[in-house]
Design an enzyme around this catalytic site. Structure first.
Site, PDB file in Angstrom:
ATOM      1  CE  LYS A   1     -10.806   4.063   0.230  1.00 22.47           C
ATOM      2  NZ  LYS A   1     -10.263   2.717   0.472  1.00 22.47           N
TER       3      LYS A   1
ATOM      4  NE  ARG B   1      -2.405  -2.088   2.999  1.00 21.66           N
ATOM      5  CZ  ARG B   1      -2.870  -2.419   4.195  1.00 21.66           C
ATOM      6  NH1 ARG B   1      -3.948  -1.848   4.647  1.00 21.66           N
ATOM      7  NH2 ARG B   1      -2.250  -3.317   4.922  1.00 21.66           N
TER       8      ARG B   1
ATOM      9  CG  ASP C   1     -11.195  -3.091  -2.058  1.00 22.94           C
ATOM     10  OD1 ASP C   1     -10.294  -2.865  -2.896  1.00 22.94           O
ATOM     11  OD2 ASP C   1     -11.439  -2.306  -1.115  1.00 22.94           O
TER      12      ASP C   1
ATOM     13  CG  ASP D   1     -10.980   2.155  -3.484  1.00 20.06           C
ATOM     14  OD1 ASP D   1     -10.860   1.502  -4.525  1.00 20.06           O
ATOM     15  OD2 ASP D   1     -10.425   1.832  -2.419  1.00 20.06           O
TER      16      ASP D   1
HETATM   17  C1  R5P Z   1      -7.516   0.621  -0.904  1.00 15.42           C
HETATM   18  O1  R5P Z   1      -7.042   1.185  -1.857  1.00 15.42           O
HETATM   19  C2  R5P Z   1      -7.684  -0.864  -0.835  1.00 15.42           C
HETATM   20  O2  R5P Z   1      -8.125  -1.387  -2.042  1.00 15.42           O
HETATM   21  C3  R5P Z   1      -8.613  -1.270   0.270  1.00 15.42           C
HETATM   22  O3  R5P Z   1      -9.886  -0.726  -0.007  1.00 15.42           O
HETATM   23  C4  R5P Z   1      -8.155  -0.755   1.591  1.00 15.42           C
HETATM   24  O4  R5P Z   1      -6.771  -0.908   1.749  1.00 15.42           O
HETATM   25  C5  R5P Z   1      -8.873  -1.505   2.694  1.00 15.42           C
HETATM   26  O5  R5P Z   1      -8.445  -1.003   3.931  1.00 15.42           O
HETATM   27  P1  R5P Z   1      -9.444  -0.870   5.143  1.00 15.42           P
HETATM   28  O6  R5P Z   1     -10.151  -2.193   5.272  1.00 15.42           O
HETATM   29  O7  R5P Z   1      -8.570  -0.569   6.323  1.00 15.42           O
HETATM   30  O8  R5P Z   1     -10.366   0.252   4.827  1.00 15.42           O
END
Ligand code: R5P
Length: 311
Positions: free
Chosen positions: A192, A96, A218, A169
């Site tokens: 988002k 990330r 996701d 997102d």
């Molecule tokens: C973001 O770009 C990823 O695709 C996920 O949506 C994100 O990392 C999920 O993190 P969390 O569950 O902490 O919101």
């Protein structure tokens, strides 16, 4: 396949065993432990000279321990004269942080790629990278699989009518679009905004969701903030049943508690990361990607194309 040897550390032994079952190969003998001061100790307990070695290790929690085990195992295989070493990373952690989104921050996705290469990996096999561009952080061949065939098969089996696939997102739009196409569903996007690594805010829904069954797609769920906020927004906008299809169940912090009280009907993840006993509950279903990874390992070993696995 007798020159193909599969080893694993402590991050996801269950998956490595399933891959070996699929390939009808024994799991390679290796001791991965700790010295008294916590340093990683590795001893490969069989001859690997001249063989095609695959080291299966997800870079999941405890992330630094598992990463270090991976590096030390690769080093051990290299020094034991393996002919070729493939790092099999069902989940690529540290992904990330893949660009400088603010001053004076690292790009750990690139740092980890450098470490894996420096340790002696000749190639990488991984799945649903956080962003596909991370492929380019490696200067060695990389095969990038998608868990989508396994997840889509599951959702087809549910026979959900009036379906819309939702990207929570902008980063997930491409994957969601591919899902929607194959499930003959429409596509919607949630706008988002991330306030901090632990906090997200959902703004608008782009697309028609009123009265529809929803599958949110996701790459990973960490704290569950993205998913739960998206589910709340979708419910407020009239969605019917809300499912989530996520490749990597990182499930950090209070993720499971958050999902338990959220509008999510079912969370479908894969076994790229082992689901710890205390995180199991009835809303979570785990699908196996062992056959996908096993088939890819077979193709790599036999120098065959892996593109058939993307269908
Ligand atoms: C973001 O770009 C990823 O695709 C996920 O949506 C994100 O990392 C999920 O993190 P969390 O569950 O902490 O919101």
């Amino acid at each position: 396949m007798d020159q193909c040897k599969i080893f694993t550390g402590n991050s996801n032994r269950q998956l490595a065993e399933k891959i070996c079952n699929y390939l009808k190969l024994p799991l390679g003998k290796v001791k991965v432990g700790r010295f008294s001061d916590g340093e990683v100790s590795v001893k490969i307990e069989e001859n690997v000279r001249g063989t095609d070695v695959f080291v299966v290790q997800s870079i999941s929690s405890p992330v630094n321990e598992n990463l270090m085990e991976l590096l030390v195992m690769i080093d051990a295989a290299r020094r034991a004269s393996a002919e070729r070493i493939t790092a099999v990373l069902p989940y690529y952690g540290y992904a990330r942080q893949d660009w400088k989104d603010q001053p004076r921050v690292p790009i750990t996705a690139k740092l980890v790629a450098n470490l894996i290469t420096a340790a002696g990996a000749n190639r990488v096999l991984t799945m649903d990278l956080h962003t596909p561009q991370i492929q380019g952080f490696f200067d060695i061949p990389l095969d990038h699989l998608f868990a989508a065939p396994v997840l889509i098969k599951y959702f087809r089996g549910l026979n959900l009518s009036n379906l819309v696939v939702v990207a929570p997102d902008v980063g997930s739009i491409k994957a969601a679009r591919a899902f929607a196409k194959r499930l003959h569903a429409s596509l919607a996007v949630v706008d988002k905004r991330r306030n901090s690594p632990e906090s997200v805010e959902m703004m608008n829904v782009i697309g028609e969701i009123k009265g529809k069954n929803v599958v949110i797609v996701d790459d990973l769920i960490a704290t569950g903030g993205t998913l739960c906020e998206a589910a709340t927004t979708l419910k407020e906008n009239g969605a019917r049943n809300i499912y989530a299809s996520i490749t990597h169940g990182v499930l950090s912090g209070k993720a499971t508690q958050n999902i338990a009280v959220s509008a999510i009907k079912a969370l479908i993840i894969t076994n790229t990361i082992p689901l710890r006993e205390e995180k199991k509950f009835k809303k979570i279903k785990v699908l196996s990607v062992a056959s996908l990874l096993g088939e890819a390992i077979k193709c790599i070993h036999l120098e065959k194309s892996v593109s058939s696995l993307f269908i």
